[in-house]
Motif scaffolding. Structure first.
Motif, PDB file in Angstrom:
ATOM      1  N   LEU A   6       7.457 -20.104 -60.295  1.00  0.00           N
ATOM      2  CA  LEU A   6       8.896 -20.318 -60.452  1.00  0.00           C
ATOM      3  C   LEU A   6       9.676 -19.544 -59.391  1.00  0.00           C
ATOM      4  O   LEU A   6      10.559 -20.101 -58.723  1.00  0.00           O
ATOM      5  CB  LEU A   6       9.344 -19.899 -61.853  1.00  0.00           C
ATOM      6  N   ILE A   7       9.355 -18.290 -59.211  1.00  0.00           N
ATOM      7  CA  ILE A   7      10.095 -17.432 -58.271  1.00  0.00           C
ATOM      8  C   ILE A   7       9.885 -17.879 -56.829  1.00  0.00           C
ATOM      9  O   ILE A   7      10.848 -17.983 -56.050  1.00  0.00           O
ATOM     10  CB  ILE A   7       9.717 -15.955 -58.479  1.00  0.00           C
ATOM     11  N   LEU A  11      12.792 -19.347 -54.285  1.00  0.00           N
ATOM     12  CA  LEU A  11      13.125 -18.750 -52.991  1.00  0.00           C
ATOM     13  C   LEU A  11      12.949 -19.744 -51.841  1.00  0.00           C
ATOM     14  O   LEU A  11      13.783 -19.801 -50.929  1.00  0.00           O
ATOM     15  CB  LEU A  11      12.288 -17.493 -52.765  1.00  0.00           C
ATOM     16  N   VAL A  12      11.892 -20.538 -51.897  1.00  0.00           N
ATOM     17  CA  VAL A  12      11.667 -21.545 -50.847  1.00  0.00           C
ATOM     18  C   VAL A  12      12.773 -22.595 -50.883  1.00  0.00           C
ATOM     19  O   VAL A  12      13.357 -22.942 -49.836  1.00  0.00           O
ATOM     20  CB  VAL A  12      10.273 -22.202 -51.000  1.00  0.00           C
ATOM     21  N   THR A  26      22.857 -24.551 -53.962  1.00  0.00           N
ATOM     22  CA  THR A  26      23.233 -23.501 -54.922  1.00  0.00           C
ATOM     23  C   THR A  26      21.983 -22.928 -55.579  1.00  0.00           C
ATOM     24  O   THR A  26      20.925 -23.570 -55.619  1.00  0.00           O
ATOM     25  CB  THR A  26      24.155 -24.050 -56.022  1.00  0.00           C
ATOM     26  N   TRP A  27      22.146 -21.731 -56.109  1.00  0.00           N
ATOM     27  CA  TRP A  27      21.029 -21.103 -56.815  1.00  0.00           C
ATOM     28  C   TRP A  27      20.652 -21.899 -58.061  1.00  0.00           C
ATOM     29  O   TRP A  27      19.481 -22.026 -58.391  1.00  0.00           O
ATOM     30  CB  TRP A  27      21.386 -19.658 -57.197  1.00  0.00           C
ATOM     31  N   THR A  28      21.645 -22.447 -58.763  1.00  0.00           N
ATOM     32  CA  THR A  28      21.327 -23.168 -59.996  1.00  0.00           C
ATOM     33  C   THR A  28      20.612 -24.483 -59.716  1.00  0.00           C
ATOM     34  O   THR A  28      19.691 -24.848 -60.446  1.00  0.00           O
ATOM     35  CB  THR A  28      22.588 -23.407 -60.855  1.00  0.00           C
ATOM     36  N   ALA A  29      21.015 -25.189 -58.669  1.00  0.00           N
ATOM     37  CA  ALA A  29      20.305 -26.424 -58.316  1.00  0.00           C
ATOM     38  C   ALA A  29      18.882 -26.100 -57.871  1.00  0.00           C
ATOM     39  O   ALA A  29      17.927 -26.776 -58.259  1.00  0.00           O
ATOM     40  CB  ALA A  29      21.050 -27.176 -57.220  1.00  0.00           C
ATOM     41  N   SER A  30      18.743 -25.059 -57.064  1.00  0.00           N
ATOM     42  CA  SER A  30      17.406 -24.633 -56.628  1.00  0.00           C
ATOM     43  C   SER A  30      16.581 -24.186 -57.834  1.00  0.00           C
ATOM     44  O   SER A  30      15.388 -24.472 -57.915  1.00  0.00           O
ATOM     45  CB  SER A  30      17.511 -23.494 -55.614  1.00  0.00           C
ATOM     46  N   GLY A  31      17.218 -23.505 -58.780  1.00  0.00           N
ATOM     47  CA  GLY A  31      16.527 -23.065 -59.987  1.00  0.00           C
ATOM     48  C   GLY A  31      16.048 -24.228 -60.833  1.00  0.00           C
ATOM     49  O   GLY A  31      14.943 -24.200 -61.383  1.00  0.00           O
TER      50      GLY A  31
END
Length: 172
Positions: A6-7, A11-12, A26-31
């Protein structure tokens, strides 16, 4: 193994967003996408036959199912299908909200299996069971990522409203 996947995926993907890939801006879309990557990996184990030695198998997951759950083999297959559907739902912007909320509920429902496996010391893929102090924070992390994905997704009702609102231009 799932949390590092997941991590690293997060990051990638966020790195790709920083390089200009709008889908991961965005971080949320990437998440959401990183959680989907993790879910494809974890869901695959639900269908792996017992003879495979390179990854956890269906039998490993069946062993984690608490005794009070009926049809543990079928339950493992069902949760694998739900994980795959959740992964697909996360990558599709239209379904991200529903998928995120659904996955948060699924992760809550899977928590008793993780507690049982830790307390009953059920080995996983030939290794010692991971301790409860590790499993619960991991589940909380997955629930948090799923909820962040759901809450950051565009609401279908507001998206539909934006599409149907007339565009007015200022006339001189």
């Amino acid at each position: 193994m799932t949390t590092p996947v997941l991590i690293i995926a997060l990051l990638v993907l966020r790195g790709l967003g920083a390089l200009g890939v709008r889908r991961f801006a965005t971080w949320t879309a990437s998440g959401a996408h990183a959680l989907a990557v993790m879910l494809v990996m974890t869901a695959s184990a639900h269908f792996v036959p017992a003879g495979v030695t390179v990854m956890p198998t269906h039998a490993d997951l069946v062993a984690m199912v608490p005794p009070f759950v009926p049809a543990p083999g079928l339950t493992v297959y069902a949760t694998g299908v739900l994980e795959l559907l959740g992964a697909i739902g996360l990558v599709l912007t239209r379904t991200r909200r529903a998928a995120g909320f659904g996955l948060a509920v699924l992760f809550l429902l899977l928590l008793p299996a993780n507690v049982y496996a830790a307390v009953a010391d059920v080995p996983f893929h030939g290794e010692a069971a991971s301790p409860l102090w590790q499993r619960i924070p991991e589940q909380v992390l997955y629930i948090g990522v799923a909820l962040a994905a759901a809450l950051s997704a565009p609401d279908r009702a507001s998206a539909a409203t934006r599409q149907t609102e007339p565009v007015t231009a200022a006339l001189p």
